[in-house]
Design a protein around this motif. Structure first.
Motif, PDB file in Angstrom:
ATOM      1  N   GLN A   1      50.214 -28.643 -60.564  1.00  0.00           N
ATOM      2  CA  GLN A   1      49.098 -28.741 -59.638  1.00  0.00           C
ATOM      3  C   GLN A   1      48.908 -30.191 -59.231  1.00  0.00           C
ATOM      4  N   PRO A   2      48.700 -30.438 -57.925  1.00  0.00           N
ATOM      5  CA  PRO A   2      48.419 -31.810 -57.505  1.00  0.00           C
ATOM      6  C   PRO A   2      47.038 -32.228 -57.988  1.00  0.00           C
ATOM      7  N   GLU A   3      46.933 -33.481 -58.300  1.00  0.00           N
ATOM      8  CA  GLU A   3      45.654 -34.011 -58.764  1.00  0.00           C
ATOM      9  C   GLU A   3      45.490 -35.384 -58.143  1.00  0.00           C
ATOM     10  N   ALA A   4      44.432 -35.578 -57.407  1.00  0.00           N
ATOM     11  CA  ALA A   4      44.188 -36.871 -56.771  1.00  0.00           C
ATOM     12  C   ALA A   4      43.698 -37.855 -57.819  1.00  0.00           C
ATOM     13  N   ALA A   5      44.159 -39.072 -57.706  1.00  0.00           N
ATOM     14  CA  ALA A   5      43.735 -40.115 -58.637  1.00  0.00           C
ATOM     15  C   ALA A   5      43.584 -41.414 -57.862  1.00  0.00           C
ATOM     16  N   VAL A   6      42.648 -42.237 -58.291  1.00  0.00           N
ATOM     17  CA  VAL A   6      42.459 -43.543 -57.682  1.00  0.00           C
ATOM     18  C   VAL A   6      43.136 -44.551 -58.600  1.00  0.00           C
ATOM     19  N   ALA A   7      44.083 -45.301 -58.049  1.00  0.00           N
ATOM     20  CA  ALA A   7      44.828 -46.262 -58.840  1.00  0.00           C
ATOM     21  C   ALA A   7      44.015 -47.535 -59.022  1.00  0.00           C
ATOM     22  N   ALA A   8      43.888 -47.958 -60.262  1.00  0.00           N
ATOM     23  CA  ALA A   8      43.246 -49.233 -60.553  1.00  0.00           C
ATOM     24  C   ALA A   8      44.260 -50.332 -60.262  1.00  0.00           C
ATOM     25  N   PRO A   9      43.808 -51.529 -59.966  1.00  0.00           N
ATOM     26  CA  PRO A   9      44.755 -52.602 -59.648  1.00  0.00           C
ATOM     27  C   PRO A   9      45.840 -52.787 -60.706  1.00  0.00           C
ATOM     28  N   ALA A  10      45.518 -52.624 -61.978  1.00  0.00           N
ATOM     29  CA  ALA A  10      46.523 -52.788 -63.024  1.00  0.00           C
ATOM     30  C   ALA A  10      47.552 -51.671 -62.992  1.00  0.00           C
ATOM     31  N   ASP A  11      47.184 -50.498 -62.433  1.00  0.00           N
ATOM     32  CA  ASP A  11      48.085 -49.355 -62.399  1.00  0.00           C
ATOM     33  C   ASP A  11      49.050 -49.386 -61.223  1.00  0.00           C
ATOM     34  N   VAL A  12      48.824 -50.248 -60.249  1.00  0.00           N
ATOM     35  CA  VAL A  12      49.629 -50.256 -59.039  1.00  0.00           C
ATOM     36  C   VAL A  12      51.097 -50.492 -59.360  1.00  0.00           C
ATOM     37  N   ASP A  13      51.392 -51.421 -60.255  1.00  0.00           N
ATOM     38  CA  ASP A  13      52.777 -51.743 -60.573  1.00  0.00           C
ATOM     39  C   ASP A  13      53.299 -50.980 -61.780  1.00  0.00           C
ATOM     40  N   ALA A  14      52.434 -50.233 -62.455  1.00  0.00           N
ATOM     41  CA  ALA A  14      52.867 -49.496 -63.645  1.00  0.00           C
ATOM     42  C   ALA A  14      53.758 -48.329 -63.227  1.00  0.00           C
ATOM     43  N   PRO A  15      54.875 -48.143 -63.935  1.00  0.00           N
ATOM     44  CA  PRO A  15      55.747 -47.019 -63.584  1.00  0.00           C
ATOM     45  C   PRO A  15      55.062 -45.688 -63.916  1.00  0.00           C
ATOM     46  N   LYS A  16      55.244 -44.730 -63.031  1.00  0.00           N
ATOM     47  CA  LYS A  16      54.683 -43.400 -63.244  1.00  0.00           C
ATOM     48  C   LYS A  16      55.589 -42.638 -64.207  1.00  0.00           C
ATOM     49  N   PRO A  17      54.995 -41.851 -65.125  1.00  0.00           N
ATOM     50  CA  PRO A  17      55.833 -41.055 -66.008  1.00  0.00           C
ATOM     51  C   PRO A  17      56.606 -40.009 -65.198  1.00  0.00           C
ATOM     52  N   GLU A  18      57.787 -39.713 -65.641  1.00  0.00           N
ATOM     53  CA  GLU A  18      58.616 -38.698 -64.995  1.00  0.00           C
ATOM     54  C   GLU A  18      58.050 -37.318 -65.298  1.00  0.00           C
ATOM     55  N   PRO A  19      58.096 -36.405 -64.326  1.00  0.00           N
ATOM     56  CA  PRO A  19      57.671 -35.035 -64.625  1.00  0.00           C
ATOM     57  C   PRO A  19      58.536 -34.446 -65.743  1.00  0.00           C
ATOM     58  N   ILE A  20      57.943 -33.590 -66.527  1.00  0.00           N
ATOM     59  CA  ILE A  20      58.662 -32.965 -67.638  1.00  0.00           C
ATOM     60  C   ILE A  20      59.576 -31.898 -67.065  1.00  0.00           C
ATOM     61  N   PRO A  21      60.874 -31.946 -67.394  1.00  0.00           N
ATOM     62  CA  PRO A  21      61.805 -30.930 -66.886  1.00  0.00           C
ATOM     63  C   PRO A  21      61.360 -29.516 -67.287  1.00  0.00           C
ATOM     64  N   ALA A  22      61.590 -28.559 -66.405  1.00  0.00           N
ATOM     65  CA  ALA A  22      61.129 -27.174 -66.606  1.00  0.00           C
ATOM     66  C   ALA A  22      61.618 -26.580 -67.923  1.00  0.00           C
ATOM     67  N   GLU A  23      62.862 -26.832 -68.278  1.00  0.00           N
ATOM     68  CA  GLU A  23      63.413 -26.276 -69.523  1.00  0.00           C
ATOM     69  C   GLU A  23      62.681 -26.843 -70.738  1.00  0.00           C
ATOM     70  N   GLU A  24      62.428 -28.137 -70.718  1.00  0.00           N
ATOM     71  CA  GLU A  24      61.699 -28.751 -71.827  1.00  0.00           C
ATOM     72  C   GLU A  24      60.248 -28.282 -71.861  1.00  0.00           C
ATOM     73  N   LEU A  25      59.638 -28.125 -70.698  1.00  0.00           N
ATOM     74  CA  LEU A  25      58.270 -27.633 -70.628  1.00  0.00           C
ATOM     75  C   LEU A  25      58.171 -26.225 -71.221  1.00  0.00           C
ATOM     76  N   ALA A  26      59.158 -25.389 -70.936  1.00  0.00           N
ATOM     77  CA  ALA A  26      59.170 -24.025 -71.499  1.00  0.00           C
ATOM     78  C   ALA A  26      59.280 -24.079 -73.024  1.00  0.00           C
ATOM     79  N   ARG A  27      60.127 -24.978 -73.541  1.00  0.00           N
ATOM     80  CA  ARG A  27      60.276 -25.107 -74.994  1.00  0.00           C
ATOM     81  C   ARG A  27      58.973 -25.592 -75.626  1.00  0.00           C
ATOM     82  N   ILE A  28      58.367 -26.613 -75.017  1.00  0.00           N
ATOM     83  CA  ILE A  28      57.114 -27.155 -75.539  1.00  0.00           C
ATOM     84  C   ILE A  28      56.028 -26.081 -75.518  1.00  0.00           C
ATOM     85  N   THR A  29      55.954 -25.312 -74.423  1.00  0.00           N
ATOM     86  CA  THR A  29      54.969 -24.241 -74.312  1.00  0.00           C
ATOM     87  C   THR A  29      55.134 -23.236 -75.448  1.00  0.00           C
TER      88      THR A  29
END
Length: 144
Positions: free
Chosen positions: A20-48
């Motif tokens: 699901q999309p979720e809107a977020a407001v980036a703080a100045p410190a977050d602008v250059d921070a790398p975004k976490p990679e989405p969890i691959p579907a296969e791994e998400l199924a295992r974790i679930t």
């Protein structure tokens, strides 16, 4: 600056997870921070699957059925940074283990490989009712 991130919502009913999309407001410190990679579907199924297994190890001491089958778990979100957020209830606000059970749930789901952090929130909105129980729970409690 507005940014769009995603969050994986784990559907514990057996259906595939949704993003699901979720809107977020980036703080100045977050602008250059790398975004976490989405969890691959296969791994998400295992974790679930592992989350469900772990939730089924936690029991209400007064009822011989696990909290997952009782329907005490209202929501489970796994964010891209692998923070797991669980919203749960109790069978009654005056439950004798009200102060302990969220900790039991936290400890159980925090064991899942792939979960970096677990947070458990207790809610009574909406209040739990026996209608939330699975057929397996009803059978165990002779409620058919």
């Amino acid at each position: 600056m507005t940014d769009s991130t995603t969050r994986d919502v784990i559907d514990l009913s057996g259906s595939p997870a949704m993003t699901q999309p979720e809107a977020a407001v980036a703080a100045p410190a977050d602008v250059d921070a790398p975004k976490p990679e989405p969890i691959p579907a296969e791994e998400l199924a295992r974790i679930t699957d592992e989350i469900i297994v772990q939730l089924k190890t936690v029991y209400d001491p007064e009822i011989p059925v696990d909290i997952y089958e009782l329907g005490l778990i209202y929501k489970v979100d796994l964010e891209d940074d692998r923070t797991l957020k669980v919203v749960m209830s109790l069978t009654a606000p005056g439950c004798p283990v009200a102060g302990e059970m969220p900790g039991w749930v936290h400890d159980a789901v925090a064991r899942v490989d792939g979960v970096n952090k677990a947070e458990v929130e207790l809610t009574f909105d909406p209040p739990w009712t026996p209608d939330r129980m699975s057929d397996e729970a009803r059978l165990s409690l002779n409620m058919f």
